[in-house]
Scaffold this active site. Structure first.
Site, mmCIF file in Angstrom:
data_model
loop_
_atom_site.group_PDB
_atom_site.id
_atom_site.type_symbol
_atom_site.label_atom_id
_atom_site.label_comp_id
_atom_site.label_asym_id
_atom_site.label_seq_id
_atom_site.Cartn_x
_atom_site.Cartn_y
_atom_site.Cartn_z
ATOM 1 C CG ASP A 66 -2.267 0.718 0.955
ATOM 2 O OD1 ASP A 66 -2.266 1.749 0.241
ATOM 3 O OD2 ASP A 66 -3.306 0.242 1.465
ATOM 4 N N GLY B 119 4.333 1.119 -1.800
ATOM 5 C CA GLY B 119 4.309 1.281 -3.251
ATOM 6 C C GLY B 119 2.926 1.664 -3.738
ATOM 7 C CG PHE C 52 -2.762 -0.432 -6.701
ATOM 8 C CD1 PHE C 52 -3.569 0.237 -7.602
ATOM 9 C CD2 PHE C 52 -3.163 -0.464 -5.357
ATOM 10 C CE1 PHE C 52 -4.740 0.867 -7.188
ATOM 11 C CE2 PHE C 52 -4.338 0.165 -4.942
ATOM 12 C CZ PHE C 52 -5.125 0.835 -5.858
ATOM 13 C CG HIS D 267 -15.608 -0.676 -5.920
ATOM 14 N ND1 HIS D 267 -16.734 -0.468 -5.150
ATOM 15 C CD2 HIS D 267 -14.550 -0.308 -5.158
ATOM 16 C CE1 HIS D 267 -16.363 -0.002 -3.963
ATOM 17 N NE2 HIS D 267 -15.059 0.103 -3.942
#
Lengths: 336, 336
Positions: free
Chosen positions: A199, A225, A227, A245
């Site tokens: 995260d 990090g 994503f 989502h």
């Protein structure tokens, strides 16, 4: 007597009454106060700063809605509200409801505009900064928010820890791990596993504290990090809960590809959130969550198990399946 | 697995999502459009002015909430939404929900302030005129609003028409009669009765049209007047539905006394609305309605059957009883 009755229409149409009564109770810390000890009407009225006109109706409404109990003139928390809505307990999920009270309730008053324009109706609408940026900049608020996310997802996290065939795998990465409850529950239930929570760097201390409290610091590590900008850490299993989502179709597909690239042959990708049923006619919460993405994001949306399986197949996963977890939540599993 | 789950807390806390989705559907006339004929996604999206991003999620949410059906790619009203939410049918109750959408939903965002101050949070708060004054000044809007009130109370009206021992009485007055559905149902079910609807003069033409449509013009008459300023017309039975909760204790008692004075010895007084259970721990809707009186009025409140029986006894009624009608509604009966 007529066959047709409007009761259900009125119950849902005025459902915001009960909803707002609970949200105000969380805002006024009714459950935190009563977690100390039961109190009578007069004392509670004074402690909470309720006006005499409203105090009794408000508290008795919470009784009738089963959020409080009243015995011999004293109000008590129920076991559930005492556990989840006492601000001083680690199991507090009120942070989620405080956010719903301050932000989502008023933003949803613009639902019709959102439906007509396709545009978000949160702070972005007024050109204000994204409130999540501010949240991530303040460690104390971030900790409380991530803790609330844990409470909300804990049941599904436990289900994943127990339902998935973990014995086949040795390493796992949780992408967008937040406080780390998912990987914590998975590691607690499966002592042979080693895990990574991935995260943004601000999340690190909060994650490490939670994992430490659960005695998992040796087996479960934090890797900072993004994503969006980096490849994912490699592991036998990649998990993404409540991530896809938030994003548009292109980014969803990119994240699915990144998961594929981080897995070995035979590795598994677990996507979970309130996955909509394939017929889009049963999981009302999943569909409403997608309308909440309309309110909150530029182009995010929720999706069905079939949608997600399709993106997985496109990315190269050879096999997919959908399994129900708890309440509105399901997981979609892709095998490379 | 843990015993305690937050599902019910989250379901109610986010219950405003489903509520607002229905209210927006009424605002956008989804059900009025579909009452003409079933339509597919693209056609409906165009007709309703929905943005492509939101159309499918919104309509499928209404399917999952059981307000619409979808078969072979076409959306249909359910029998209940077709009957109650098609604007062109006399059974339309959407006027009530339009009001909830435009007024109550945003006003309830100030519930915490109302709880702390005891002050109303509607137009009065901003010094704007009471919206009901404007409503009564516009015949077309008033007609639609009173029609909506009929739809909302029709089930209870039928129950009163059938449950009360009308054979003992010959004349009846309905105080604050509105469109007149209560006295209409009572008169239809009991052909020996003669009745009067009593309300402000503006209501007269709307009442007389409704009573005429039901073939009751000979037995049921309108008498204009104000229950605040005048004695009530005399009759064997006096009815008051959804009246007492608008007012403070002093005015409630005054209205109960006026009913007593208008009755002969042996006459009956029927008070009905969402009467709170005597323990104030079960009828959540009645208690929430009282919080709505907090939002909407200076000092109105809902009350229990025991409260109302007490006021009746004080006024001289020799005998009282409470009987459940339908949903959250009960009637309190006083015999002089």
């Amino acid at each position: 007597m007529d066959e047709l009755r409007p009761d259900y229409i009125l119950q849902v149409g005025l459902g915001f009454w009960a909803s707002k009564a609970l949200l105000s109770a969380v805002e006024m810390e009714v459950f935190t106060e009563l977690a100390k000890h039961a109190e009578d009407l007069e004392t509670l009225q004074g402690r909470l700063g309720l006006h005499p006109r409203s105090a009794r109706d408000f508290l008795d409404t919470l009784v009738a809605l089963k959020f409080l109990e009243r015995r011999d003139g004293r109000y008590y928390n129920t076991p559930i509200t005492d556990f989840f809505l006492d601000k001083r307990k680690p199991s507090y999920i009120g942070g989620m409801l405080e956010m719903a009270n301050h932000r989502l309730y008023p933003f949803w008053s613009h639902l019709t505009t959102a439906l007509r324009t396709g545009l978000p109706q949160n702070e972005i609408r007024e050109g204000a900064p994204n409130p999540f940026d501010a949240l991530y900049a303040e460690p104390a608020r971030l900790r409380e928010f991530l803790r609330a996310m844990t409470g909300v997802s804990h049941g599904a996290n436990l289900a994943i820890a127990h339902k998935f065939p973990w014995s086949k795998y040795r390493t796992v990465v949780d992408v967008g791990t937040a406080q780390g409850d998912l990987i914590t529950q998975v590691a607690l239930a499966n002592p042979h596993l080693e895990g990574i929570g991935f995260d943004l760097p601000q999340v690190g201390p909060i994650f490490e504290e939670y994992v430490g409290t659960n005695g998992l610091s040796r087996r479960v590590k934090f890797v900072p990090g993004s994503f969006m900008e980096q490849p994912l850490p490699k592991a036998d299993v990649i998990m993404m809960g409540h991530i896809l989502h938030d994003w548009n179709l292109e980014i969803k597909r990119m994240l699915v590809r990144k998961a594929y690239e981080a897995l070995p042959q035979g590795g598994a990708y677990i996507v979970y959130e309130s996955i909509i049923d394939d017929d889009r006619s049963a999981n009302a919460f999943g569909l409403l969550m997608s309308l909440n993405m309309l309110i909150e994001t530029a182009d995010g949306f929720d999706y069905t198990g079939a949608d997600c399986s399709g993106w997985m197949k496109e990315a190269g996963f050879r096999e997919t399946r959908v399994e129900h977890l708890t309440g509105p939540d399901s997981m979609v599993i892709g095998i490379k």
